[in-house]
Write an enzyme that holds these catalytic residues in place. Structure first.
Site, short mmCIF file in Angstrom:
data_model
loop_
_atom_site.label_atom_id
_atom_site.label_comp_id
_atom_site.label_asym_id
_atom_site.label_seq_id
_atom_site.Cartn_x
_atom_site.Cartn_y
_atom_site.Cartn_z
N GLY A 189 0.80 -1.22 0.00
CA GLY A 189 0.00 0.00 0.00
C GLY A 189 0.83 1.26 0.00
O GLY A 189 0.29 2.36 -0.06
N SER A 215 5.77 -12.21 -4.05
CA SER A 215 4.75 -12.23 -5.10
C SER A 215 4.96 -11.04 -6.02
O SER A 215 5.73 -10.14 -5.74
CB SER A 215 3.37 -12.17 -4.48
OG SER A 215 3.24 -10.97 -3.75
N ARG A 216 4.24 -11.08 -7.11
CA ARG A 216 4.20 -9.91 -7.97
C ARG A 216 3.17 -8.94 -7.41
O ARG A 216 2.47 -9.26 -6.45
CB ARG A 216 3.82 -10.34 -9.39
CG ARG A 216 4.83 -11.34 -9.96
CD ARG A 216 4.64 -11.49 -11.46
NE ARG A 216 5.54 -12.49 -12.00
CZ ARG A 216 6.81 -12.27 -12.32
NH1 ARG A 216 7.35 -11.09 -12.13
NH2 ARG A 216 7.55 -13.24 -12.83
N THR A 219 -2.13 -4.81 -6.25
CA THR A 219 -2.77 -3.57 -6.71
C THR A 219 -1.75 -2.45 -6.81
O THR A 219 -2.10 -1.31 -7.04
CB THR A 219 -3.88 -3.15 -5.73
OG1 THR A 219 -3.29 -2.92 -4.45
CG2 THR A 219 -4.94 -4.21 -5.61
N ASP A 277 -8.48 -5.84 -1.67
CA ASP A 277 -7.57 -6.68 -0.89
C ASP A 277 -8.13 -6.66 0.54
O ASP A 277 -7.82 -5.76 1.30
CB ASP A 277 -6.18 -6.02 -0.96
CG ASP A 277 -5.05 -7.01 -0.72
OD1 ASP A 277 -5.33 -8.17 -0.44
OD2 ASP A 277 -3.88 -6.59 -0.82
#
Lengths: 512, 512
Positions: A189, A215-216, A219, A277
């Protein structure tokens, strides 16, 4: 199960004429599509219509695909074609025989509907949903409804534990012989908050075992895996990962290639489209990966700020309580660290731009963003203490020494070399400054607008795309002074991003 | 709005090379897809990748489509192709110039996310979502998440009124010069419950003005429009509908061709895929159509039963309260009638099979199912009283006389003739009986399993497909006696449906 078998048998029993695979080269990204002639015997006999979900098999491999109809001259009645993703998944070659049947009726859809209607799900119901999702049996509209139905606290802790367990069971699990296997995670975020590679390098230099899988982006304009991919190879197999960790004590790889909690990757793809999310998803996503990766001690960085993912301290408390409950159910030790999430960290936002900041911090050059350095040292220190590698109160100092001595940079190089070699990230061709409309003082930076501007510029799909921040909160600026620079690989994306940036000012300037 | 315009300008300003439309004849059903060569100048300049959402324009017409990539030999770099639905919507012809730009960033997605996170939406937010949905700007995953986020009472009454109003505004509105414009609706959930055509015929024969517009099936094996389509033309324009109602006082048409609350039709398509139908959606769906159709007095039939859509009386009370609140906000008079929803009504389930039952009741033949006749007469009587066309307590008797005298049958024939002619419904080629496994007494019939069996047989897409019920609750049966007959148009569908029926017994038989 019995019902499904019966249905498949019915579909097959009709002696579907053999269809021959003809490549048409249609790329639908990750959605599996099969193309058939509307008058082909299978369509006629089985009553298939466009958009039906069908089971496709070539040899032993099978998947569920959406049916599109294509007439002559592209396809004859005895031919079938597949989208690029489906052809790849089935390893289809021109001339292969394609068998088709009705997709099995999914019993888990009852559980999905129950959740949409606000009911609690038991472990078996959650297992059935996650198992169908992992196997590629859910169309995206089901996944989307599942995510929306579980958002906003509509999944309780017991369900979150069950969801985490189901996600772990959906894939492989790693195990390590070490008593303490460290990990570091950020809930995200905060654009540019790429401390993980630096923290891993410092902590590993300090003696911790840290098989880090990332991870990729969900958002955001970049995930740690997206950023690391601009520096080295990240798609390692489990055997390669084990070899790297045995050799250098740590890794910085993409988890996707390891099949750890693969359901999570599918959920994340739809979450990305929705740009949501939720707490339960966040906890299950993070912890399922950690359980599957065999970690024992996990530091979780939670940036808190009005435009960060976690906006207020009470949100952090709620998330921490959920995280602790689920971690406890799996015997994981977690340390949540609240950090300042009021503005982006570092200068670069986007895979390659963030990688440059990381290199500058590790190499201790003048270009190193001080805030990124400070936060990385603080987090690495906390992790060293949490795992018993530094005395209480002495972690941050130890971390600073590991960075300043060059030990962390040497460790980082060793990790990248072990993964396949260290490379220099690329640079964007198209750049444009977004400038201050008037003089004054920067009083706030909106992380969401910044992230969106970077994404519209092409991040994370285009490695070199993103933003370079030129100011921070409390800076004084002149009219016309650059606030940030947009980097893009295509002129259309540069224009698109800049148009958005002009319409949605991310940097608030208070005139004098 | 300004932001969107800016973005479109940015997309267009790049001097996108003209692309020429080449038909490939790919049918994706209702999903708009555009096919481009990965190396076409537009993809390169704008940075488009597979699955991007793009704005497509031919002349003055435009829409949002999903991008799929197709290489040579199907497409050259200067060519574009469209899915059948997109080509039809844009009236594309080979050689047309296709202009492409980035889809505008949708401001309403903030409101969608707010709803997913459990916030209340105001009228403007709901308008923005519905307006984007009606204009085809939402991909299905957004619509699916919106439906799931609004299910289970997560939309309050004020939001439901705003949703209804937004849906009315999304399309056309009819107006009539009559003080009382009657309507009849069923919330559904009961297979074979096709009373509407009979009630309309009786009530119109009794002097009521009843411009009835119906939808196609949402989650059931047939909607009234699907059933009527086996008997006459139902896709009438507004002018044709007005002409029919002026001539014979009533109609039985499909609402979809009239553009009344078109957002509803899009929502229904995704609801059908999810097989859900929440209170707020149900109320907004029903009442937006009625407001747009210009109705004043609406009878709503609510079958209540353990496997019907409304399962208990308290669900009915909750639904009725929501319905009354929203109806009141639009000045509509509604009469909700609770009916028995414990088992299917009539014999046929599926468009053509239900049409046969309707004809039998209107023609008063021996084949007329007594339960369908009784329920229709009761509802028509209630409607006649509610609209002041029969004295209180005398409606049912008047309705029975209108049916028995042949007046209702003559009125039904007149309606069908006015709409384009009465025709005889078709019959299925493939049939198979599902028989009692042992002797005993029928103690329950599961509407959901019955509906699913009929749908697997092909209803409502295949008009002649469905079930013919051969027993009712309380009947005594022998072992091997037919419980129902499956009708299908394809042998694969017959097998598929029968397999499901055998695995999920819909008729419970208590042995002696």
């Amino acid at each position: 199960m019995q019902a499904n078998e019966l249905k498949l048998a019915a579909g097959e029993g009709q002696g579907s004429e053999p269809l021959i695979f003809k490549p048409l080269g249609i790329d639908t990204w990750q959605e599996h599509v099969i193309y058939l002639h509307p008058d082909c015997p299978v369509c006629r006999a089985e009553g298939f219509t466009a958009q039906a979900r069908v089971q496709v098999r070539i040899g032993e491999a099978s998947l569920i695909a959406t049916l599109n109809l294509v007439g002559a001259p592209l396809l004859d009645t005895g031919e079938a074609s597949l989208s690029a993703s489906a052809a790849q998944a089935l390893e289809a070659r021109a001339g292969d025989v394609v068998a088709i049947s009705h997709a099995p009726a999914l019993e888990s859809v009852r559980a999905l509907r129950a959740k949409i209607y606000g009911r609690r799900l038991d472990g078996a119901q959650i297992d059935s949903i996650i198992s169908d999702i992992s196997a590629g049996r859910y169309p995206d509209v089901y996944i989307s409804a599942f995510l929306a139905a579980c958002a906003d606290g509509r999944m309780n802790r017991r369900e979150t534990v069950d969801l985490t367990r189901a996600m772990v069971h959906s894939g492989e699990r790693l195990s390590w012989s070490h008593a303490v296997v460290a990990d570091k995670h950020c809930v995200g975020g905060l654009p540019g908050n790429r401390t993980t590679p630096i923290v891993v390098a410092i902590a590993a230099a300090g003696g911790l075992v840290l098989p880090k899988t990332s991870s990729r982006a969900i958002t955001s304009p970049a995930g740690t895996a997206d950023t690391m991919e601009t520096l080295t190879r990240v798609a390692l197999s489990a055997a390669e990962l084990r070899h790297v960790v045995e050799r250098v004590g740590a890794s910085l790889v993409w988890g996707g290639a390891l099949n750890l909690s693969p359901a999570d990757d599918i959920l994340i793809r739809v979450e990305r489209a929705l740009d949501i999310d939720s707490d339960a998803q966040l906890v299950a996503s993070i912890l399922s990966k950690k359980v599957a990766a065999g970690s024992t001690h996990i530091l979780i960085d939670v940036p808190v700020g009005p435009t960060a993912k976690v906006r207020e301290d009470r949100d952090l408390e709620r998330l921490e309580a959920a995280m602790r409950h689920v971690a406890g159910a799996f015997g994981l030790h977690i340390l949540m660290v609240r950090t300042d999430g009021t503005q982006p960290l570092g200068r670069g936002i986007g895979p390659a731009l963030e990688a440059r900041d990381i290199l500058a911090v590790l190499q201790r050059t003048v270009a190193a963003p001080p805030d990124l350095r400070e936060r990385s040292v603080m987090l690495a220190g906390a992790l060293l203490e949490f795992c018993g590698a530094a005395p209480r109160g002495a972690g941050e100092k130890a971390a600073g020494q590991l960075l300043d001595s060059g030990a962390a940079w040497r460790k980082f190089q060793a990790i990248c070399e072990a993964q396949g070699g260290l490379r220099v990230p690329g640079e964007a061709i198209f750049r444009r400054d977004i400038v201050a409309p008037h003089a004054g003082k920067v009083i706030a930076i909106d992380n969401r607008h910044i992230a969106r501007t970077a994404k519209l510029a092409g991040a994370p799909m285009r490695q070199v795309a993103g933003l370079e921040m030129r100011v921070r909160v409390n800076d004084e600026v002149r009219a016309g002074q650059p606030l940030f620079t947009v980097h893009a690989q295509a002129s259309g994306e540069l224009d698109y991003s800049c148009s958005y940036a002009l319409a949605h000012p991310a940097v608030s300037i208070e005139p004098h």
